[in-house]
Design a protein around this motif. Structure first.
Motif, PDB file in Angstrom:
ATOM      1  N   PHE A   1      -3.330  -3.839  -2.633  1.00 45.76           N
ATOM      2  CA  PHE A   1      -3.754  -2.443  -2.686  1.00 45.76           C
ATOM      3  C   PHE A   1      -5.205  -2.343  -3.157  1.00 45.76           C
ATOM      4  CE2 PHE A   1      -4.203   1.702  -4.764  1.00 45.76           C
ATOM      5  CZ  PHE A   1      -3.895   2.517  -3.694  1.00 45.76           C
TER       6      PHE A   1
ATOM      7  N   ARG B   1       2.244   3.068  -3.141  1.00 45.43           N
ATOM      8  CA  ARG B   1       1.293   3.922  -3.853  1.00 45.43           C
ATOM      9  C   ARG B   1       0.943   5.175  -3.064  1.00 45.43           C
ATOM     10  NH1 ARG B   1      -1.141   1.441  -8.131  1.00 45.43           N
ATOM     11  NH2 ARG B   1      -0.514  -0.708  -8.410  1.00 45.43           N
TER      12      ARG B   1
ATOM     13  N   ILE C   1       0.838  -1.198   0.000  1.00 44.04           N
ATOM     14  CA  ILE C   1       0.000   0.000   0.000  1.00 44.04           C
ATOM     15  C   ILE C   1       0.878   1.256   0.000  1.00 44.04           C
ATOM     16  CG2 ILE C   1      -1.694   1.283   1.402  1.00 44.04           C
ATOM     17  CD1 ILE C   1      -2.715  -1.602   2.214  1.00 44.04           C
TER      18      ILE C   1
ATOM     19  N   GLU D   1      -6.432   5.646  -6.864  1.00 44.17           N
ATOM     20  CA  GLU D   1      -7.087   5.926  -5.596  1.00 44.17           C
ATOM     21  C   GLU D   1      -7.648   7.344  -5.516  1.00 44.17           C
ATOM     22  OE1 GLU D   1      -4.540   6.339  -2.234  1.00 44.17           O
ATOM     23  OE2 GLU D   1      -6.036   5.598  -0.838  1.00 44.17           O
TER      24      GLU D   1
ATOM     25  N   GLU E   1     -11.874   0.983   1.386  1.00 41.17           N
ATOM     26  CA  GLU E   1     -12.020   2.428   1.581  1.00 41.17           C
ATOM     27  C   GLU E   1     -13.245   2.955   0.828  1.00 41.17           C
ATOM     28  OE1 GLU E   1      -8.528   4.794   0.631  1.00 41.17           O
ATOM     29  OE2 GLU E   1      -7.275   3.444   1.817  1.00 41.17           O
TER      30      GLU E   1
ATOM     31  N   GLN F   1      -7.553  -2.981  -0.368  1.00 40.27           N
ATOM     32  CA  GLN F   1      -7.593  -1.810   0.519  1.00 40.27           C
ATOM     33  C   GLN F   1      -8.447  -0.701  -0.089  1.00 40.27           C
ATOM     34  OE1 GLN F   1      -5.992  -1.013   3.378  1.00 40.27           O
ATOM     35  NE2 GLN F   1      -5.924   1.224   3.367  1.00 40.27           N
TER      36      GLN F   1
ATOM     37  N   LEU G   1      -6.556   1.260 -10.351  1.00 44.44           N
ATOM     38  CA  LEU G   1      -6.048   1.486  -8.988  1.00 44.44           C
ATOM     39  C   LEU G   1      -5.707   2.959  -8.771  1.00 44.44           C
ATOM     40  CD1 LEU G   1      -3.778  -1.673  -8.535  1.00 44.44           C
ATOM     41  CD2 LEU G   1      -6.138  -1.350  -7.799  1.00 44.44           C
TER      42      LEU G   1
END
Lengths: 389, 212
Positions: free
Chosen positions: B66, A209, A206, B16, B73, B69, B14
């Motif tokens: 990721f 990123r 994580i 975010e 979120e 996660q 990805l």
């Protein structure tokens, strides 16, 4: 000296020499064999109780003797330095015992994302103040209790090693195994240390990123530390190998690997090599995507591969580096004697020409159920007979 | 107005920042529960893209972590507007790492991808004795049992667990999939599972095939 002793001493010397030849860039008489067997497997082969007997140096030595007699490996096998007693005394959370007694590393983090700046600034301080108390409950206690725990662990280690050291030398002499010490210190790639000790597998995946710059700076900050961990005390020689188990690369995209993982690792290997030592690296999982990077490393690195195409690995790296591994351990568990022989010869035919090759499995034997006795014996016999230059 | 396929793509990429920005704006617009459910579905489809890219070798395990996660979120951001209405459930899975093995990263990736695909997952945790699998299967009567392991010893433990399910008369009522580094076709036959995978995304597809 009686005749049997003399034969064993000569055998040890020959086996030492095969490794020395490889490490110094010459053609050996025979392919050296680096197969290793964990202490847990040795206890099981010897019919001992893993849960109880891994606490006793005497039981472990008996199991080592038995296992080294059972299997004609080049190296003295059957001891793991990761003993549960040490970890239990320290109240460890980073190495814990599974339900059947086998020690494992859970996915645990030593620091939180907000601790990055401190880590970058002074990694040793962060280890003392955050990571060690978190990983070892006994060391988190106030003085003198933490000191007592550390002393207990140290005395326990001294007691065990005072018996294991001479026993290993005795076993090497008894069975004519390698007597020279080739594998010295162990260390980690900076990014892998950051992942496994500080941020966990999940955390680092994580972080690259969310906080890419911090990750880069942390790897830089850890580089001097991994070198301090890794540089041996011995007089520099290519026959002394610094062990590095590589963990994260195959779980990353190439562009992340090239940006975060590779630069500090490359510098680390260059530094160790320039200091006059050799490097042994275990390339966990399948490194086919990264062979061109490995080729950039200074010549003579010993690289154990787990999975991948032996032909392509030999073709790309065989002139420059020492190749090792790739024999599927699963075949020792489920295959027939004939299948084991066939695979051994097939791999030797591909990897041995021109030298620069050490025979090994794709990974170490951790438990007795990993390899049937007759299959491993067949494998070793086959390498001895077929792996002659 | 949120553009659903753009959101799906942003999850797949990805990205975010973009995902969280789109969702924050969406939540602020006071959507209905049905609209919110569509957005949840779009997010789940994004996980499908992630799975495909993983299978193609463009994403790797770190990216899946990721993605898990990011999805968590995203769903947390949407919680105030999702309401009590739950998404349709496609099937039930009892999941765990078998006894002797403490590894859970692969299992957790599989869980987040299976949940994103609409499965209800009962995750037992790591180093789980045979009896815990048996008890949970009795209790929730799942469609599928998933067993995970990283160490080679996990193969023996998987066999023990399946033998335990057989003894309890539960084996024929479920499909069993095993996953992790040491599983192979031979291991699958040896332990008596129905399928095996070392690829969480492919594993979810196998499960989807079973409940269709």
């Amino acid at each position: 000296m009686d005749h049997a002793n003399k034969v064993m001493i000569e055998q040890s010397q020959q086996r030492n020499q095969n490794f020395i030849d490889i490490y110094e860039g010459r053609m050996p008489k025979k392919i050296p064999i680096a197969i290793n067997i964990d202490g847990a497997a040795a206890l099981e082969y010897a019919g001992k109780n893993l849960i109880l007997d891994q606490y006793s140096a005497d039981e472990m030595i008996e199991a080592m003797d038995y296992t080294n007699g059972l299997f004609d490996t080049d190296l003295v096998v059957g001891f793991s330095s990761r003993l549960p007693s040490y970890y239990k005394i320290l109240g460890a959370r980073n190495y814990v015992m599974g339900g059947d007694g086998f020690m494992q590393h859970p996915n645990i983090n030593g620091i939180e994302p907000e601790d990055y700046d401190e880590l970058i600034n002074d990694p040793v301080k962060v280890c003392w103040e955050k990571v060690i108390p978190k990983f070892y409950s006994e060391l988190a206690k106030p003085a003198p209790y933490n000191m007592i725990a550390l002393l207990k662990m140290y005395v326990s280690m001294k007691n065990v090693m005072a018996k294991i050291g001479p026993a290993a030398a005795h076993i090497a002499a008894k069975y004519g195994k390698v007597t020279q010490k080739f594998y010295s210190k162990r260390t980690r790639a900076p990014f892998d240390l950051l992942a496994d000790t500080f941020r966990s597998f999940t955390g680092i995946s994580i972080d690259i990123r969310k906080y890419p710059q911090k990750v880069l700076e942390a790897c830089e900050a850890l580089l001097p530390l991994v070198l301090k961990m890794g540089i041996p005390a011995e007089k520099p020689s290519k026959t002394i190998r610094v062990g590095i188990a590589l963990h994260m690369p195959t779980f990353m995209r190439e562009k992340d690997f090239a940006k975060f993982w590779w630069p500090t690792y490359k510098r680390m290997v260059e530094y160790i090599t320039e200091a006059g030592f050799g490097v042994y690296m275990f390339c966990e999982d399948d490194w086919m995507r990264y062979l061109d990077y490995l080729k950039e490393l200074p010549a003579g690195c010993e690289m154990q591969f787990e999975y991948g195409e032996p032909k392509i690995i030999k073709q790309k790296l065989g002139d420059k580096h020492i190749i090792e591994g790739l024999f599927p351990i699963s075949l020792l568990r489920t295959g027939s004697i004939q299948e084991v022989e066939r695979k051994t010869k097939e791999l030797i035919d591909i990897l041995a020409p021109g030298g620069n090759y050490i025979f090994n499995l794709d990974k170490g034997i951790l438990r007795a159920s990993d390899a049937k006795v007759e299959n491993l014996q067949t494998l070793l016999k086959c390498i001895r007979e077929y792996g002659v230059y | 107005m949120i553009v659903l396929n753009e959101l799906t793509q942003a999850i797949g990429d990805l990205d975010e920042e973009k995902v969280m920005e789109m969702l924050a704006e969406f939540v602020y617009s006071k959507p209905t529960e049905n609209e919110a459910q569509e957005v949840v579905n779009a997010c789940q489809q994004g996980m499908g893209i992630v799975g495909d890219l993983f299978e193609k070798g463009e994403y790797f395990v770190g990216d899946l972590i990721f993605a898990g996660q990011l999805l968590t979120e995203a769903i947390n951001t949407l919680k105030p507007v999702i309401g009590g209405k739950s998404a349709s459930k496609v099937g039930t899975i009892v999941l765990g790492t078998v006894h002797g093995d403490l590894h859970d990263i692969g299992k957790n990736i599989f869980r987040s991808m299976a949940e994103a695909a609409g499965f209800v997952v009962h995750d037992l945790g790591t180093d789980q004795p045979v009896s815990n699998f048996v008890e949970k299967v009795k209790e929730v009567n799942p469609d599928i049992v998933g067993m995970s392991g990283v160490l080679t010893l996990a193969i023996e433990s998987m066999k023990d667990t399946i033998d335990g399910l057989k003894k309890a008369g539960l084996r024929d009522g479920v499909r069993i999939i095993i996953g992790g580094n040491p599983v192979t076709k031979e291991a699958c036959e040896y332990v008596g599972a129905d399928a095996f995978t070392s690829n969480a995304a492919a594993g979810v597809k196998i499960c989807q095939g079973w409940v269709r």
